[in-house]
Design an enzyme around this catalytic site. Structure first.
Site, PDB file in Angstrom:
ATOM      1  N   LYS A 147       0.836  -1.218   0.000  1.00 27.15           N
ATOM      2  CA  LYS A 147       0.000   0.000   0.000  1.00 27.15           C
ATOM      3  C   LYS A 147       0.866   1.261   0.000  1.00 27.15           C
ATOM      4  O   LYS A 147       0.679   2.165  -0.791  1.00 27.15           O
ATOM      5  CB  LYS A 147      -0.925  -0.014   1.221  1.00 27.15           C
ATOM      6  CG  LYS A 147      -2.034  -1.063   1.103  1.00 27.15           C
ATOM      7  CD  LYS A 147      -3.175  -0.771   2.037  1.00 27.15           C
ATOM      8  CE  LYS A 147      -2.797  -1.021   3.478  1.00 27.15           C
ATOM      9  NZ  LYS A 147      -3.296  -2.249   4.046  1.00 27.15           N
ATOM     10  N   ASP A 167       9.291  -6.423  -5.566  1.00 27.42           N
ATOM     11  CA  ASP A 167       8.441  -7.060  -4.561  1.00 27.42           C
ATOM     12  C   ASP A 167       8.234  -8.483  -5.032  1.00 27.42           C
ATOM     13  O   ASP A 167       7.597  -8.719  -6.051  1.00 27.42           O
ATOM     14  CB  ASP A 167       7.092  -6.346  -4.454  1.00 27.42           C
ATOM     15  CG  ASP A 167       6.277  -6.891  -3.284  1.00 27.42           C
ATOM     16  OD1 ASP A 167       6.282  -8.129  -3.067  1.00 27.42           O
ATOM     17  OD2 ASP A 167       5.626  -6.098  -2.586  1.00 27.42           O
ATOM     18  N   VAL A 226      11.192   4.724   5.574  1.00 29.38           N
ATOM     19  CA  VAL A 226      10.083   5.056   6.482  1.00 29.38           C
ATOM     20  C   VAL A 226       9.335   3.772   6.856  1.00 29.38           C
ATOM     21  O   VAL A 226       8.185   3.820   7.260  1.00 29.38           O
ATOM     22  CB  VAL A 226       9.085   6.082   5.856  1.00 29.38           C
ATOM     23  CG1 VAL A 226       9.712   7.449   5.691  1.00 29.38           C
ATOM     24  CG2 VAL A 226       8.540   5.589   4.530  1.00 29.38           C
ATOM     25  N   ALA A 227      10.007   2.612   6.713  1.00 27.87           N
ATOM     26  CA  ALA A 227       9.317   1.328   6.979  1.00 27.87           C
ATOM     27  C   ALA A 227       9.603   0.834   8.390  1.00 27.87           C
ATOM     28  O   ALA A 227       8.898   1.147   9.344  1.00 27.87           O
ATOM     29  CB  ALA A 227       9.753   0.303   5.938  1.00 27.87           C
ATOM     30  N   ARG A 228      10.674   0.042   8.535  1.00 28.45           N
ATOM     31  CA  ARG A 228      11.086  -0.486   9.843  1.00 28.45           C
ATOM     32  C   ARG A 228      12.601  -0.372   9.907  1.00 28.45           C
ATOM     33  O   ARG A 228      13.294  -0.714   8.941  1.00 28.45           O
ATOM     34  CB  ARG A 228      10.703  -1.965   9.971  1.00 28.45           C
ATOM     35  CG  ARG A 228       9.227  -2.217  10.225  1.00 28.45           C
ATOM     36  CD  ARG A 228       8.896  -2.027  11.711  1.00 28.45           C
ATOM     37  NE  ARG A 228       7.529  -2.397  12.027  1.00 28.45           N
ATOM     38  CZ  ARG A 228       6.510  -1.552  12.033  1.00 28.45           C
ATOM     39  NH1 ARG A 228       6.695  -0.299  11.678  1.00 28.45           N
ATOM     40  NH2 ARG A 228       5.309  -1.947  12.386  1.00 28.45           N
ATOM     41  N   ASP A 252      13.468   7.671   8.967  1.00 29.83           N
ATOM     42  CA  ASP A 252      12.428   7.994   9.943  1.00 29.83           C
ATOM     43  C   ASP A 252      12.332   6.902  11.010  1.00 29.83           C
ATOM     44  O   ASP A 252      11.645   7.064  12.005  1.00 29.83           O
ATOM     45  CB  ASP A 252      11.076   8.130   9.211  1.00 29.83           C
ATOM     46  CG  ASP A 252       9.952   8.595  10.138  1.00 29.83           C
ATOM     47  OD1 ASP A 252      10.173   9.547  10.919  1.00 29.83           O
ATOM     48  OD2 ASP A 252       8.848   8.011  10.087  1.00 29.83           O
ATOM     49  N   GLU A 257      14.458   2.322  19.004  1.00 28.71           N
ATOM     50  CA  GLU A 257      13.814   3.636  19.050  1.00 28.71           C
ATOM     51  C   GLU A 257      13.475   4.004  20.490  1.00 28.71           C
ATOM     52  O   GLU A 257      12.824   3.215  21.167  1.00 28.71           O
ATOM     53  CB  GLU A 257      12.546   3.621  18.179  1.00 28.71           C
ATOM     54  CG  GLU A 257      12.890   3.459  16.708  1.00 28.71           C
ATOM     55  CD  GLU A 257      11.700   3.566  15.760  1.00 28.71           C
ATOM     56  OE1 GLU A 257      10.564   3.806  16.241  1.00 28.71           O
ATOM     57  OE2 GLU A 257      11.895   3.420  14.544  1.00 28.71           O
ATOM     58  N   HIS A 276      10.443   8.945  13.796  1.00 26.13           N
ATOM     59  CA  HIS A 276       9.295   8.080  13.480  1.00 26.13           C
ATOM     60  C   HIS A 276       8.001   8.894  13.343  1.00 26.13           C
ATOM     61  O   HIS A 276       7.026   8.674  14.058  1.00 26.13           O
ATOM     62  CB  HIS A 276       9.133   6.984  14.550  1.00 26.13           C
ATOM     63  CG  HIS A 276       8.408   5.771  13.998  1.00 26.13           C
ATOM     64  ND1 HIS A 276       8.740   4.485  14.323  1.00 26.13           N
ATOM     65  CD2 HIS A 276       7.371   5.660  13.130  1.00 26.13           C
ATOM     66  CE1 HIS A 276       7.939   3.643  13.681  1.00 26.13           C
ATOM     67  NE2 HIS A 276       7.104   4.339  12.958  1.00 26.13           N
ATOM     68  N   LEU A 277       8.029   9.817  12.371  1.00 34.93           N
ATOM     69  CA  LEU A 277       6.866  10.695  12.157  1.00 34.93           C
ATOM     70  C   LEU A 277       5.990  10.210  11.006  1.00 34.93           C
ATOM     71  O   LEU A 277       5.053  10.892  10.620  1.00 34.93           O
ATOM     72  CB  LEU A 277       7.345  12.124  11.824  1.00 34.93           C
ATOM     73  CG  LEU A 277       8.186  12.838  12.882  1.00 34.93           C
ATOM     74  CD1 LEU A 277       8.597  14.219  12.374  1.00 34.93           C
ATOM     75  CD2 LEU A 277       7.413  12.980  14.186  1.00 34.93           C
ATOM     76  N   GLY A 278       6.306   9.040  10.447  1.00 32.84           N
ATOM     77  CA  GLY A 278       5.621   8.565   9.239  1.00 32.84           C
ATOM     78  C   GLY A 278       4.124   8.811   9.245  1.00 32.84           C
ATOM     79  O   GLY A 278       3.558   9.292   8.270  1.00 32.84           O
ATOM     80  N   ALA A 279       3.473   8.483  10.357  1.00 33.64           N
ATOM     81  CA  ALA A 279       2.005   8.588  10.364  1.00 33.64           C
ATOM     82  C   ALA A 279       1.552   9.817  11.147  1.00 33.64           C
ATOM     83  O   ALA A 279       0.382   9.947  11.460  1.00 33.64           O
ATOM     84  CB  ALA A 279       1.431   7.333  10.993  1.00 33.64           C
TER      85      ALA A 279
END
Length: 538
Positions: A147, A167, A226-228, A252, A257, A276-279
């Site tokens: 997504k 992928d 910005v994943a893990r 990010d 963390e 970690h501001l992704g969301a």
């Protein structure tokens, strides 16, 4: 109802229309244990750990836990499932926010926004030092076309970038529709100017960017994550930044963390970092709050949400429970036999049973096969409730067939067979002449067994893990493999040899308790008579 960490006002308003809401933040575990027996539902964010003790303290009253976000590493799913508590999450509301943050830090990195800002605040004016690079015409590799990856690809194309993606399990037509070419892992990392990571953290993707993979990249590549955090070997990244392989990185997320205060990576002048501001946009937080509130209210009314992460055991008919385990493990085996890159599209399931179709509800079995196929390759959690929806989202077409046999009416199912069509395999012997990967299993004395791989019959119990070898059928083979495993204290629980005809080809299936290390597996591969082998994790 109880909220353990702050939730957006819109979500709280929705909850208050239906329930009494108690907002208690920063509770210690002890305080949570005291409150929980008074609650029907609990909503948390990733900072609150909901372990077995919480479910036990609830004494059966807690019916649903809502995790406001995607990841649920903080919830003991096994305990929740056993103790009849439904877990729901909010997987969609912050997808776009995370993708936009990926684009934001990509652009900030390319134009040195953060470094230039810091330099001006220190009273300097360094126009020559912070000359950036253009994005137009540059190649971006999107690693993981789920997504968020596909949203990033769309926006990068709008910035004039050429986008390729890797992928192993995404259908090629979905990428084509977005104007993106799917390529192999090596091609993606070696031909791109920018690499953006969007893969889940699984044993296969842990530290997937490491000294070896950095060495294959173009000199001066730029990395965005910005994943893990765990998908990058952070020490290796520092080395690659120092030797110029990687020109810049925008991160990010981090392995730990918050990262240690003296982190060389965070302090590196060619690295742009955010905590970690992704969301973290106001709109995404509100969206998550509303999504989770709706799921929790629905669950309390007895509806099963599409975002349910587990299905309490009560939903599983006791008669079918060993077959439920068998179905999931066959799905897991099948997906691990696929050589990533071909994209899994069609799955055919064949049930052999004496029962009338009316008398055998296969929904739960289909759901578990989907779970086995999807979970090892994504960060989606699949259960009875969301299985069909998840399969559809991932472009998986599952067809079911029944074969009637005259067994005992007490046995609901004689066997389950799972076939994957039009895929390449890591283990050629698992493929039939028709080009399908085939695995079949049965339940014996309540324990699931693997009974067929490709056109070979085997018999090995599906507990622990399995090594499959195809070898020239000659004496002494079992001993050689047994010795290598024995030297490394890998305990063999089961062994079975299946062959097509005497002294032609044979497959050896070995059940092992532990996971052998890479060195041990390499030694097995070097035995001259072994033509191919694969390690499968259950």
């Amino acid at each position: 109802m109880h909220g353990a960490e702050k939730l957006g006002e819109a979500g709280l308003a929705l909850l208050r229309e239906h329930e009494n809401v108690d907002c208690s933040y920063q509770l210690s575990p002890k305080e949570l244990y005291v409150k929980i027996p008074l609650c029907d539902a609990l909503i948390v964010r990733s900072g609150t750990k909901v372990m077995r003790e919480v479910f036990e303290a609830a004494q059966g009253r807690l019916g649903v836990v809502g995790q406001a976000g995607v990841g649920i590493d903080n919830v003991d799913l096994q305990a929740a499932t056993e103790l009849g508590c439904l877990i729901v999450n909010a997987p969609t509301a912050n997808t776009v926010a995370a993708a936009k943050h990926g684009i934001a830090i990509l652009a900030a990195m390319a134009r040195n926004v953060a470094q230039a800002d810091a330099s001006m605040k220190a009273g300097k004016w360094q126009r020559n030092k912070y000359v950036g690079v253009s994005l137009v015409g540059k190649t971006l590799a999107v690693m993981g076309f789920g997504k968020i990856g596909s949203e990033v690809a769309r926006r990068a194309k709008g910035l004039g970038m050429h986008v390729i993606a890797h992928d192993p399990y995404a259908p090629a037509d979905r990428a084509r529709a977005a104007g993106v070419e799917l390529v192999s892992f090596d091609e993606a990392i070696s031909t791109s100017d920018f690499i953006s990571l969007h893969m889940p953290l699984t044993p296969n993707t842990s530290k997937i960017l490491n000294d070896k993979t950095f060495a294959k990249m173009k000199k001066g590549v730029r990395i965005i994550n910005v994943a893990r955090g765990g998908v990058i070997d952070e020490d290796a990244l520092v080395r690659a930044l120092d030797n110029g392989t990687v020109a810049q990185a925008a991160l990010d997320v981090f392995t730990e963390e918050p990262p240690p205060k003296d982190s060389k990576l965070v302090k590196h002048e060619n690295v742009t970092v955010t905590p970690h501001l992704g969301a973290s946009t106001v709109e995404a937080q509100e969206g998550v709050a509303i999504e989770i509130a709706e799921a929790v209210v629905g669950a309390l009314k007895g509806e099963l949400a599409a975002t349910a992460v587990n299905a309490p055991i009560a939903l599983v008919l006791s008669e079918l429970s060993p077959y439920v385990v068998l179905a999931e493990k066959l799905g897991r085996l099948a997906v691990q036999l696929v050589a990533g890159g071909s994209g899994i599209r069609r799955v055919k399931v064949v049930y052999t049973s004496i029962r009338d179709p009316e008398d055998l509800d296969t929904r739960i079995l289909r759901a578990m096969i989907t779970k086995g196929i999807v979970e090892p390759i994504s960060n989606v959690f699949v259960n009875l409730v969301n299985a069909d929806y998840t399969a559809k989202q991932r472009g998986l077409r599952i067809s079911e067939e029944r074969v009637f046999n005259d067994g005992s009416p007490e046995v609901p199912l004689d066997s389950i067979q799972v076939c994957l069509s039009n895929v390449e395999s890591k283990f050629a012997s698992a493929i039939l002449d028709s080009g399908d990967i085939r695995v079949e299993g049965r339940v014996k004395d309540g324990i699931p067994h693997l009974t067929i791989v490709g056109s070979f019959s085997v018999d090995v119990s599906l507990e622990g893990n399995i090594i499959l070898c195809r070898q020239v059928d000659q004496p002494g083979m079992i001993g050689q493999v047994g010795n290598i495993l024995g030297e490394k204290n890998v305990n063999i629980s089961f062994m079975s040899v299946g062959r097509t005809a005497r002294t032609k080809q044979a497959i050896m299936a070995i059940g092992v308790d532990e996971e052998p290390n890479k060195e041990t597996l390499r030694k097995i591969g070097k035995i001259p008579a072994i033509e191919e082998f694969v390690f499968l994790k259950l």
